[in-house]
Design a protein around this motif. Structure first.
Motif, PDB file in Angstrom:
ATOM      1  N   VAL A 104       0.833  -1.213   0.000  1.00  0.00           N
ATOM      2  CA  VAL A 104       0.000   0.000   0.000  1.00  0.00           C
ATOM      3  C   VAL A 104       0.867   1.262   0.000  1.00  0.00           C
ATOM      4  O   VAL A 104       0.515   2.278  -0.592  1.00  0.00           O
ATOM      5  N   SER A 105       2.036   1.170   0.648  1.00  0.00           N
ATOM      6  CA  SER A 105       2.963   2.320   0.679  1.00  0.00           C
ATOM      7  C   SER A 105       3.823   2.406  -0.581  1.00  0.00           C
ATOM      8  O   SER A 105       4.808   3.141  -0.607  1.00  0.00           O
ATOM      9  N   LYS A 106       3.437   1.607  -1.603  1.00  0.00           N
ATOM     10  CA  LYS A 106       4.148   1.601  -2.897  1.00  0.00           C
ATOM     11  C   LYS A 106       5.612   1.185  -2.743  1.00  0.00           C
ATOM     12  O   LYS A 106       6.532   1.784  -3.316  1.00  0.00           O
ATOM     13  N   GLY A 107       5.805   0.131  -1.952  1.00  0.00           N
ATOM     14  CA  GLY A 107       7.157  -0.360  -1.707  1.00  0.00           C
ATOM     15  C   GLY A 107       7.707  -1.266  -2.790  1.00  0.00           C
ATOM     16  O   GLY A 107       8.926  -1.485  -2.862  1.00  0.00           O
ATOM     17  N   VAL A 108       6.828  -1.825  -3.644  1.00  0.00           N
ATOM     18  CA  VAL A 108       7.305  -2.796  -4.645  1.00  0.00           C
ATOM     19  C   VAL A 108       8.136  -2.143  -5.761  1.00  0.00           C
ATOM     20  O   VAL A 108       9.221  -2.639  -6.090  1.00  0.00           O
ATOM     21  N   SER A 157      -0.185 -14.456  -0.489  1.00  0.00           N
ATOM     22  CA  SER A 157      -1.512 -14.776  -1.026  1.00  0.00           C
ATOM     23  C   SER A 157      -1.569 -14.393  -2.503  1.00  0.00           C
ATOM     24  O   SER A 157      -0.643 -13.766  -3.033  1.00  0.00           O
ATOM     25  N   ALA A 158      -2.694 -14.740  -3.138  1.00  0.00           N
ATOM     26  CA  ALA A 158      -2.883 -14.392  -4.553  1.00  0.00           C
ATOM     27  C   ALA A 158      -2.853 -12.876  -4.756  1.00  0.00           C
ATOM     28  O   ALA A 158      -2.281 -12.380  -5.729  1.00  0.00           O
ATOM     29  N   ASP A 159      -3.444 -12.136  -3.822  1.00  0.00           N
ATOM     30  CA  ASP A 159      -3.462 -10.667  -3.944  1.00  0.00           C
ATOM     31  C   ASP A 159      -2.054 -10.082  -3.833  1.00  0.00           C
ATOM     32  O   ASP A 159      -1.691  -9.162  -4.567  1.00  0.00           O
ATOM     33  N   HIS A 160      -1.276 -10.620  -2.886  1.00  0.00           N
ATOM     34  CA  HIS A 160       0.111 -10.154  -2.728  1.00  0.00           C
ATOM     35  C   HIS A 160       0.918 -10.456  -3.989  1.00  0.00           C
ATOM     36  O   HIS A 160       1.668  -9.606  -4.482  1.00  0.00           O
ATOM     37  N   ALA A 161       0.752 -11.673  -4.499  1.00  0.00           N
ATOM     38  CA  ALA A 161       1.501 -12.076  -5.703  1.00  0.00           C
ATOM     39  C   ALA A 161       1.120 -11.197  -6.897  1.00  0.00           C
ATOM     40  O   ALA A 161       1.986 -10.776  -7.672  1.00  0.00           O
ATOM     41  N   LYS A 162      -0.165 -10.891  -7.017  1.00  0.00           N
ATOM     42  CA  LYS A 162      -0.614 -10.040  -8.127  1.00  0.00           C
ATOM     43  C   LYS A 162      -0.034  -8.629  -8.004  1.00  0.00           C
ATOM     44  O   LYS A 162       0.396  -8.030  -8.994  1.00  0.00           O
ATOM     45  N   ALA A 163      -0.005  -8.113  -6.762  1.00  0.00           N
ATOM     46  CA  ALA A 163       0.542  -6.758  -6.549  1.00  0.00           C
ATOM     47  C   ALA A 163       2.006  -6.686  -6.975  1.00  0.00           C
ATOM     48  O   ALA A 163       2.452  -5.699  -7.566  1.00  0.00           O
ATOM     49  N   VAL A 164       2.749  -7.745  -6.696  1.00  0.00           N
ATOM     50  CA  VAL A 164       4.165  -7.784  -7.101  1.00  0.00           C
ATOM     51  C   VAL A 164       4.265  -7.967  -8.621  1.00  0.00           C
ATOM     52  O   VAL A 164       5.018  -7.258  -9.305  1.00  0.00           O
ATOM     53  N   ILE A 212       7.615  -7.423 -11.994  1.00  0.00           N
ATOM     54  CA  ILE A 212       8.758  -7.933 -11.226  1.00  0.00           C
ATOM     55  C   ILE A 212       9.204  -9.311 -11.715  1.00  0.00           C
ATOM     56  O   ILE A 212      10.395  -9.623 -11.720  1.00  0.00           O
ATOM     57  N   LEU A 213       8.245 -10.153 -12.145  1.00  0.00           N
ATOM     58  CA  LEU A 213       8.605 -11.540 -12.489  1.00  0.00           C
ATOM     59  C   LEU A 213       9.629 -11.624 -13.633  1.00  0.00           C
ATOM     60  O   LEU A 213      10.622 -12.350 -13.524  1.00  0.00           O
ATOM     61  N   PRO A 214       9.450 -10.866 -14.739  1.00  0.00           N
ATOM     62  CA  PRO A 214      10.486 -10.909 -15.787  1.00  0.00           C
ATOM     63  C   PRO A 214      11.851 -10.403 -15.299  1.00  0.00           C
ATOM     64  O   PRO A 214      12.895 -10.904 -15.727  1.00  0.00           O
ATOM     65  N   LYS A 215      11.837  -9.423 -14.384  1.00  0.00           N
ATOM     66  CA  LYS A 215      13.107  -8.907 -13.841  1.00  0.00           C
ATOM     67  C   LYS A 215      13.811  -9.977 -13.007  1.00  0.00           C
ATOM     68  O   LYS A 215      15.035 -10.140 -13.072  1.00  0.00           O
ATOM     69  N   LEU A 216      13.036 -10.715 -12.216  1.00  0.00           N
ATOM     70  CA  LEU A 216      13.613 -11.809 -11.426  1.00  0.00           C
ATOM     71  C   LEU A 216      14.176 -12.887 -12.351  1.00  0.00           C
ATOM     72  O   LEU A 216      15.264 -13.422 -12.106  1.00  0.00           O
ATOM     73  N   LEU A 217      13.437 -13.177 -13.415  1.00  0.00           N
ATOM     74  CA  LEU A 217      13.907 -14.197 -14.364  1.00  0.00           C
ATOM     75  C   LEU A 217      15.195 -13.740 -15.060  1.00  0.00           C
ATOM     76  O   LEU A 217      16.132 -14.531 -15.249  1.00  0.00           O
ATOM     77  N   ASP A 218      15.263 -12.462 -15.403  1.00  0.00           N
ATOM     78  CA  ASP A 218      16.465 -11.923 -16.063  1.00  0.00           C
ATOM     79  C   ASP A 218      17.711 -12.105 -15.202  1.00  0.00           C
ATOM     80  O   ASP A 218      18.755 -12.536 -15.687  1.00  0.00           O
ATOM     81  N   VAL A 219      17.608 -11.745 -13.904  1.00  0.00           N
ATOM     82  CA  VAL A 219      18.809 -11.881 -13.057  1.00  0.00           C
ATOM     83  C   VAL A 219      19.128 -13.349 -12.801  1.00  0.00           C
ATOM     84  O   VAL A 219      20.290 -13.728 -12.676  1.00  0.00           O
ATOM     85  N   TYR A 220      18.085 -14.189 -12.763  1.00  0.00           N
ATOM     86  CA  TYR A 220      18.312 -15.630 -12.576  1.00  0.00           C
ATOM     87  C   TYR A 220      19.053 -16.219 -13.774  1.00  0.00           C
ATOM     88  O   TYR A 220      19.932 -17.072 -13.625  1.00  0.00           O
ATOM     89  N   GLN A 245       3.804 -19.512  -7.324  1.00  0.00           N
ATOM     90  CA  GLN A 245       2.904 -20.516  -6.733  1.00  0.00           C
ATOM     91  C   GLN A 245       1.673 -19.900  -6.056  1.00  0.00           C
ATOM     92  O   GLN A 245       0.721 -20.610  -5.765  1.00  0.00           O
ATOM     93  N   LYS A 246       1.723 -18.598  -5.820  1.00  0.00           N
ATOM     94  CA  LYS A 246       0.548 -17.927  -5.261  1.00  0.00           C
ATOM     95  C   LYS A 246      -0.214 -17.130  -6.327  1.00  0.00           C
ATOM     96  O   LYS A 246      -1.317 -16.665  -6.078  1.00  0.00           O
ATOM     97  N   CYS A 247       0.368 -16.973  -7.498  1.00  0.00           N
ATOM     98  CA  CYS A 247      -0.210 -16.077  -8.509  1.00  0.00           C
ATOM     99  C   CYS A 247      -1.304 -16.783  -9.313  1.00  0.00           C
ATOM    100  O   CYS A 247      -1.049 -17.796  -9.969  1.00  0.00           O
ATOM    101  N   VAL A 248      -2.518 -16.229  -9.255  1.00  0.00           N
ATOM    102  CA  VAL A 248      -3.614 -16.793 -10.060  1.00  0.00           C
ATOM    103  C   VAL A 248      -4.040 -15.811 -11.153  1.00  0.00           C
ATOM    104  O   VAL A 248      -5.002 -16.052 -11.871  1.00  0.00           O
ATOM    105  N   HIS A 249      -3.307 -14.713 -11.255  1.00  0.00           N
ATOM    106  CA  HIS A 249      -3.580 -13.713 -12.299  1.00  0.00           C
ATOM    107  C   HIS A 249      -2.745 -14.105 -13.523  1.00  0.00           C
ATOM    108  O   HIS A 249      -1.577 -13.758 -13.643  1.00  0.00           O
ATOM    109  N   LEU A 250      -3.354 -14.865 -14.424  1.00  0.00           N
ATOM    110  CA  LEU A 250      -2.589 -15.510 -15.503  1.00  0.00           C
ATOM    111  C   LEU A 250      -1.869 -14.539 -16.449  1.00  0.00           C
ATOM    112  O   LEU A 250      -0.758 -14.842 -16.891  1.00  0.00           O
TER     113      LEU A 250
END
Length: 411
Positions: A235-239, A269-276, A281-289, A311-316
């Motif tokens: 909520v504080s726009k930390g992501v 949770s699904a909401d947390h995963a969607k917010a991230v 963020i997911l492509p950025k994590l994959l890039d560094v990996y 594993q928590k993301c249901v937002h396809l």
């Protein structure tokens, strides 16, 4: 002459533990402790400085300094009016407390926190640096010490130091907040309730390089404890600033901390995963990996973060950028696993998956027979009529041409 003698001892002791030990063996510590009770502030200052240089090397040397009775007079020096004496005494107490809980206990027992904590609002930048550092070195050892530091009423005052004009004050204040936040949910909640998350997010937004690290880690520690605390960071726009650190920082240990913190936010949770995921963020994590230049620690933390968020993301739509044939199979198995869970019961998502070329991409992935990935791909394919799946398979065009060539029209 005492001032000059203390200066010489300091100059010797600073270079190595061996030389500092030689100073201890010569019974200089007792003499230096005696100098802390002199009337002349410059003598006290010189002695406090020398004791700090001896204590900073290791726990045994710090123990020698503590045993010889240095802590109580150092705490008295913190209460003296001279700024430079306050600074050096705070620094020396920090050098003693940092090594072990036992040494920190001795510093606490001399009521150091009571006299250090109010000084965080002093106007002198160099004093604020040392005070924040000393409180951090005490708080880091245990929940009890962290609670004592909090009882010194540093919150919310210390958050204003995150915008101090002095860069070292800012970093040391962030470090002190981190050493409190890391221990338990109650302390993390206290920081959130005092308005600390917004201040920390601003800090991570505004800093670069090593100074950014304590802010990045604190957001991770707070988020790790509960979904409510992680939500406060979202909520504080930390992501977005954590994503910026992951992508733009040049040192791997800072990127690794950002990856870890993002994983702590997204895993609840699904909401947390969607917010991230919504912050790309997911492509950025994959890039560094996938980056060969990334350290092993960075790759490990990026992979763990990807796994826990996916594993928590249901937002396809957020997962679709990770679905490509060149992605590593140990990541694809989690991505395809989510599609396999959701597509069978969601008609809209099934249509989207075809329209966005997801089904076509899926047919190009060469999974090991019998693997979890192969099972997930089969489960997804089973959501569609066989002729649709066949249409999107890579060799369909060739099959189609063969059919045309082999077609004999009825005469």
């Amino acid at each position: 002459y005492k001032k000059s003698a203390a200066f010489v001892l300091r100059s010797v002791a600073r270079h190595s533990p061996e030389l500092a030990h030689a100073v201890v063996e010569s019974q200089a510590v007792e003499a230096l402790v005696g100098c802390l009770e002199e009337f002349d502030p410059s003598v006290k200052e010189s002695a406090a400085w020398a004791l700090g240089y001896i204590a900073r090397h290791n726990a045994d040397l710090a123990e020698d300094v503590a045993k010889k009775g240095a802590i109580a007079p150092l705490v008295l020096c913190v209460q003296e009016p001279e700024l430079s004496l306050k600074r050096i005494a705070a620094s020396s107490l920090s050098d003693i407390a940092k090594h072990s809980p036992e040494l920190a206990q001795k510093v606490v027992d001399s009521h150091a926190i009571t006299h250090l904590a109010p000084l965080i609002m002093n106007s002198d930048s160099k004093l604020k640096r040392e005070v924040c550092q000393a409180l951090a070195q005490i708080a880091k050892h245990s929940v009890d010490f962290a609670e004592l530091v909090v009882e010194g009423e540093i919150f919310p005052k210390i958050f204003t130091l995150l915008k101090d004009a002095d860069e070292v004050v800012r970093k040391n204040a962030a470090t002190c907040i981190r050493e409190v936040a890391k221990h338990n949910p109650e302390l993390a909640q206290l920081i959130v309730n005092a308005g600390g998350v917004g201040a920390l997010v601003d800090y991570v937004n505004e800093t670069r390089g090593n100074a950014r690290l304590p802010g990045v880690m604190t957001l991770g520690y707070i988020s790790a404890f509960s979904e409510t605390l992680a939500l406060a960071v979202i909520v504080s726009k930390g992501v977005p600033p954590l994503g910026h650190a992951l992508e733009k920082e040049t040192e791997d240990h800072i990127k690794a901390a950002a990856a870890w913190s993002l994983g702590q936010i997204g895993r609840h949770s699904a909401d947390h995963a969607k917010a991230v995921a919504d912050c790309n963020i997911l492509p950025k994590l994959l890039d560094v990996y996938l980056n060969d230049a990334s350290s092993d620690d960075l790759k490990t933390k990026a992979k763990r973060a990807l796994k826990s968020i996916i594993q928590k993301c249901v937002h396809l739509p957020a997962l679709e950028p990770l679905l490509h044939e060149d992605a590593p199979q140990n990541i694809l198995k989690y991505v395809c696993g989510q599609f396999a869970k959701i597509l069978p019961t969601d008609i809209g998502a099934k249509r989207e998956f075809v329209a966005n070329r997801g089904l076509a991409t899926l047919q190009k992935i060469k999974a090991e027979p019998g693997s979890r990935l192969a099972e997930s791909i089969q489960a997804i394919n089973n959501c569609y009529p066989p002729e649709i799946v066949q249409y999107y398979s890579p060799d369909y065009a060739q099959t189609f041409l063969n059919k045309i060539e082999n077609f004999q029209p009825q005469s």
